[in-house]
Design an enzyme around this catalytic site. Sequence first.
Site, PDB file in Angstrom:
ATOM      1  N   ASP A   1       0.846  -1.192   0.000  1.00 16.94           N
ATOM      2  CA  ASP A   1       0.000   0.000   0.000  1.00 16.94           C
ATOM      3  C   ASP A   1       0.888   1.251   0.000  1.00 16.94           C
ATOM      4  O   ASP A   1       1.689   1.442   0.909  1.00 16.94           O
ATOM      5  CB  ASP A   1      -0.850  -0.046   1.274  1.00 16.94           C
ATOM      6  CG  ASP A   1      -1.973   0.979   1.264  1.00 16.94           C
ATOM      7  OD1 ASP A   1      -2.944   0.770   2.001  1.00 16.94           O
ATOM      8  OD2 ASP A   1      -1.874   1.986   0.540  1.00 16.94           O
TER       9      ASP A   1
ATOM     10  N   ASP B   1      -3.089   2.293  -6.128  1.00 16.70           N
ATOM     11  CA  ASP B   1      -1.948   2.358  -5.197  1.00 16.70           C
ATOM     12  C   ASP B   1      -1.828   1.145  -4.274  1.00 16.70           C
ATOM     13  O   ASP B   1      -1.151   1.206  -3.264  1.00 16.70           O
ATOM     14  CB  ASP B   1      -2.031   3.633  -4.356  1.00 16.70           C
ATOM     15  CG  ASP B   1      -3.200   3.626  -3.395  1.00 16.70           C
ATOM     16  OD1 ASP B   1      -4.224   3.000  -3.736  1.00 16.70           O
ATOM     17  OD2 ASP B   1      -3.098   4.213  -2.312  1.00 16.70           O
ATOM     18  N   GLU B   2      -2.496   0.053  -4.620  1.00 21.68           N
ATOM     19  CA  GLU B   2      -2.434  -1.135  -3.762  1.00 21.68           C
ATOM     20  C   GLU B   2      -2.330  -2.397  -4.596  1.00 21.68           C
ATOM     21  O   GLU B   2      -2.977  -2.494  -5.631  1.00 21.68           O
ATOM     22  CB  GLU B   2      -3.745  -1.287  -2.965  1.00 21.68           C
ATOM     23  CG  GLU B   2      -3.943  -0.297  -1.857  1.00 21.68           C
ATOM     24  CD  GLU B   2      -5.318  -0.464  -1.236  1.00 21.68           C
ATOM     25  OE1 GLU B   2      -5.713  -1.602  -0.940  1.00 21.68           O
ATOM     26  OE2 GLU B   2      -5.997   0.565  -1.077  1.00 21.68           O
TER      27      GLU B   2
END
Length: 407
Positions: free
Chosen positions: A11, A113-114
Amino acid sequence: MAPDRIIFHIDVNSAFLSWEALEHLKKGSGVDLRTVPSIVAGDPSKRHGVVLARSIPAKKYGIVTGEPVVKAVKKCPEAIIVPPSHDVYARYSKAMTDLLYSFSPDLEKYSIDECFINATGLRLRYRNDFFSLAHLMKNRIRDELGFTVNVGISENKLLAKMASDFDKPDKVHTLFKEEMQEKMWPLPVSRLFMVGRASSAKFQVMGIKTIGDLARSDVLLLEQKFGKYGRMIWEYANGIDDSPVQTQESEAKDLSNETTVEFDITDRDTARLYLLSLSETVGMRLRKAGLYAGVIAVNIKNSSFESYSKRKKINNPTQDTMAIFETAAGLFDEAWRKDPIRLIGVATSDLVREPVEQLNMFDGMSSRWSERKSLNESIDKIREKYGSKYIVRGSLLKLNRDHERNK
DNA sequence: TCTGGGGTCCTAGGACCC
DNA sequence: TCTGGGGTCCTAGGACCC
């Protein structure tokens, strides 16, 4: 006993903000946005003013993501505000996944974003030292790409994701089942994945305050009260999740475009211009993806923040701008309550890869279909080549002109 | 509290059919 | 007809996520 799977959740720390910071540094800015109170946010004068990301110093002033910019500025007047730039984020996102693929192809891109990595297959190469492996990934991203991430390690996706949310930034955490009681159960129930504002409030009333309270609740009672969701959330609280890491990107199921307008729309003609513009982007994106929409919808939010919608299944799934527009415009006329419109959107769903051939002799549109298809294709090609600025349908030009004039 | 945009999934009610 | 029940499709709305 060793778990049969090892899952990582990676993350990016304050993703949009970190990436903006890098981009600003690259352009010669002397200040690293990460080290001062700063936020990525929309423009309040255009009524797009919510905080999308904030730096750690901004967090110290109590600024939270999702809150109005105006409110954030009251908390910290000196905060630097930067507008979002999604194409930049897509670039950094890809750089990160490219780097992570070099460790394992067993990767699921969960959001911009993960991602999740099924690290089970790396067991031998790293001699079961997953903690060091996670540090290696984290440090390579930091040193080679310039931004930091948190890595959560566990035996399933849910626990790995909960783990990556612990202390930030630039950290690795584990959350195995035997650690749940100590690390997860004391947290407020709202911290559990899939427990948002609405359910959180209901749990408070029921006396369920922590994740542990939820874990120890009667699952049958939860199921009775909340249906499928009740059982799922109870399983999550107990760290139960056997969902696989999905390496294949799944086919889109919905595709929509909506916009909050600078000034409330109060007349049908203006609404139709927006609907055409929204239909154009939706159509273009459908065509680019090779998908056809079986359901078309119009979404409206009025000035009192009430939302309503109207949707319709259509006989012949389409990707044609004008077909989408005509359906959307019809739905709008049926749905609109003549209230001032703050947000208007065109949404499509029931997407299929090929249209079901259902030739209808009485459908006047079929005869013009091929013409429209080639018109769509030429527009897309020109937009692809020169950028969408240079070709807009006539009525959209008028919309843009009106917009400029109202500024 | 002057509050974005793009998604996924679930539920519930009514229509319609057998 | 004073009647029934189950299955499927469609639509509206709302929960949650990033």
